[in-house]
Design a protein around this motif. Structure first.
Motif, PDB file in Angstrom:
ATOM      1  N   PRO A 116      14.481  36.249 -41.791  1.00 15.63           N
ATOM      2  CA  PRO A 116      15.468  37.236 -42.265  1.00 15.63           C
ATOM      3  C   PRO A 116      15.225  38.646 -41.719  1.00 15.63           C
ATOM      4  O   PRO A 116      16.172  39.352 -41.386  1.00 15.63           O
ATOM      5  N   GLU A 117      13.978  39.048 -41.612  1.00 17.07           N
ATOM      6  CA  GLU A 117      13.674  40.397 -41.139  1.00 17.07           C
ATOM      7  C   GLU A 117      13.980  40.595 -39.653  1.00 17.07           C
ATOM      8  O   GLU A 117      13.955  41.714 -39.146  1.00 17.07           O
ATOM      9  N   LEU A 118      14.300  39.510 -38.946  1.00 17.79           N
ATOM     10  CA  LEU A 118      14.609  39.584 -37.521  1.00 17.79           C
ATOM     11  C   LEU A 118      16.110  39.516 -37.242  1.00 17.79           C
ATOM     12  O   LEU A 118      16.522  39.348 -36.105  1.00 17.79           O
ATOM     13  N   ILE A 119      16.915  39.672 -38.282  1.00 17.44           N
ATOM     14  CA  ILE A 119      18.366  39.560 -38.131  1.00 17.44           C
ATOM     15  C   ILE A 119      19.030  40.895 -38.462  1.00 17.44           C
ATOM     16  O   ILE A 119      18.773  41.477 -39.516  1.00 17.44           O
ATOM     17  N   ARG A 120      19.884  41.356 -37.555  1.00 16.08           N
ATOM     18  CA  ARG A 120      20.662  42.586 -37.731  1.00 16.08           C
ATOM     19  C   ARG A 120      22.133  42.233 -37.561  1.00 16.08           C
ATOM     20  O   ARG A 120      22.559  41.886 -36.467  1.00 16.08           O
ATOM     21  N   LEU A 121      22.904  42.316 -38.658  1.00 16.71           N
ATOM     22  CA  LEU A 121      24.280  41.838 -38.629  1.00 16.71           C
ATOM     23  C   LEU A 121      25.341  42.930 -38.515  1.00 16.71           C
ATOM     24  O   LEU A 121      26.521  42.621 -38.469  1.00 16.71           O
ATOM     25  N   SER A 122      24.958  44.172 -38.461  1.00  8.12           N
ATOM     26  CA  SER A 122      25.982  45.217 -38.357  1.00  8.12           C
ATOM     27  C   SER A 122      25.541  46.309 -37.391  1.00  8.12           C
ATOM     28  O   SER A 122      25.633  47.488 -37.683  1.00  8.12           O
ATOM     29  N   GLY A 123      25.074  45.874 -36.223  1.00  6.14           N
ATOM     30  CA  GLY A 123      24.630  46.832 -35.218  1.00  6.14           C
ATOM     31  C   GLY A 123      25.777  47.688 -34.717  1.00  6.14           C
ATOM     32  O   GLY A 123      26.891  47.213 -34.542  1.00  6.14           O
ATOM     33  N   ASN A 124      25.491  48.951 -34.509  1.00 11.42           N
ATOM     34  CA  ASN A 124      26.488  49.889 -34.007  1.00 11.42           C
ATOM     35  C   ASN A 124      26.138  50.250 -32.567  1.00 11.42           C
ATOM     36  O   ASN A 124      26.044  51.412 -32.214  1.00 11.42           O
ATOM     37  N   TRP A 125      25.934  49.228 -31.741  1.00  9.33           N
ATOM     38  CA  TRP A 125      25.489  49.420 -30.373  1.00  9.33           C
ATOM     39  C   TRP A 125      26.674  49.608 -29.433  1.00  9.33           C
ATOM     40  O   TRP A 125      27.768  49.119 -29.699  1.00  9.33           O
ATOM     41  N   THR A 126      26.403  50.290 -28.311  1.00  7.82           N
ATOM     42  CA  THR A 126      27.459  50.489 -27.318  1.00  7.82           C
ATOM     43  C   THR A 126      27.083  49.943 -25.945  1.00  7.82           C
ATOM     44  O   THR A 126      27.956  49.755 -25.111  1.00  7.82           O
ATOM     45  N   THR A 127      25.786  49.680 -25.721  1.00 11.07           N
ATOM     46  CA  THR A 127      25.343  49.149 -24.435  1.00 11.07           C
ATOM     47  C   THR A 127      24.351  48.014 -24.656  1.00 11.07           C
ATOM     48  O   THR A 127      23.705  47.930 -25.701  1.00 11.07           O
ATOM     49  N   LYS A 128      24.201  47.166 -23.636  1.00 10.13           N
ATOM     50  CA  LYS A 128      23.232  46.079 -23.762  1.00 10.13           C
ATOM     51  C   LYS A 128      21.812  46.629 -23.810  1.00 10.13           C
ATOM     52  O   LYS A 128      20.960  46.086 -24.499  1.00 10.13           O
ATOM     53  N   GLU A 129      21.547  47.728 -23.106  1.00 11.67           N
ATOM     54  CA  GLU A 129      20.209  48.337 -23.146  1.00 11.67           C
ATOM     55  C   GLU A 129      19.883  48.803 -24.561  1.00 11.67           C
ATOM     56  O   GLU A 129      18.755  48.647 -25.033  1.00 11.67           O
TER      57      GLU A 129
END
Length: 153
Positions: free
Chosen positions: A9-22
């Motif tokens: 569970p601690e390795l899951i992020r379900l609402s990332g606000n990312w804009t690039t693959k980096e």
């Protein structure tokens, strides 16, 4: 070893606000680092990005599976990220990515665990219903339940 053995569970992020693959790769690497899976955050990040520069890990249908065997990894893990916004990624179908599985395996792992996990994931992700369920999951426990339900091989 099965996928469900490597996802916590601690390795899951379900609402990332990312804009690039980096950015998404960097944050997922940070998640692994903070949770004790890495010997060296920088080594693993460099190895992942080197791998990504050789051939894309963007598949199709909004999925990417960045992966690497690395001296920066202490113990194997799979980190799952789901982005709020589709991310530009070189993919097989030209579509943007929303669901990312980052596979981390120690360089000393000689049984090609990362390839086995990659294969297990790829087989499952072909199923549109499975992808839809992953995208609809409300929390980490639901993601883990889906991975367990699918029956590891």
């Amino acid at each position: 070893m099965k996928i469900s053995d490597l996802v916590r569970p601690e390795l899951i992020r379900l609402s990332g606000n990312w804009t690039t693959k980096e950015q998404v790769i960097g944050e997922l690497v940070d998640v692994l680092d903070v949770n004790g899976y890495l010997n060296s955050r920088d080594t693993f990040y460099t190895d992942i990005m080197d791998r990504e520069s050789q051939i894309t890990t963007g598949l199709s249908d909004g999925i990417a599976i960045p992966h690497a065997r690395s001296g920066g990894v202490k113990k194997p893990a799979v980190c799952v990220g789901r982005s709020k916004n589709p991310i530009k990624w070189q993919t097989l179908d030209g579509k943007k990515v929303e669901l990312i599985f980052l596979i981390a395996v120690p360089r000393s792992n000689e049984n090609n665990l990362h390839l086995k996990v990659l294969s297990q994931l790829a087989v499952r992700l072909v199923d549109a219903d499975f992808r839809q369920a992953l995208n609809a999951a409300k929390n980490a426990d639901e993601i883990i339940a889906l991975l367990n339900l699918e029956g590891d091989e």
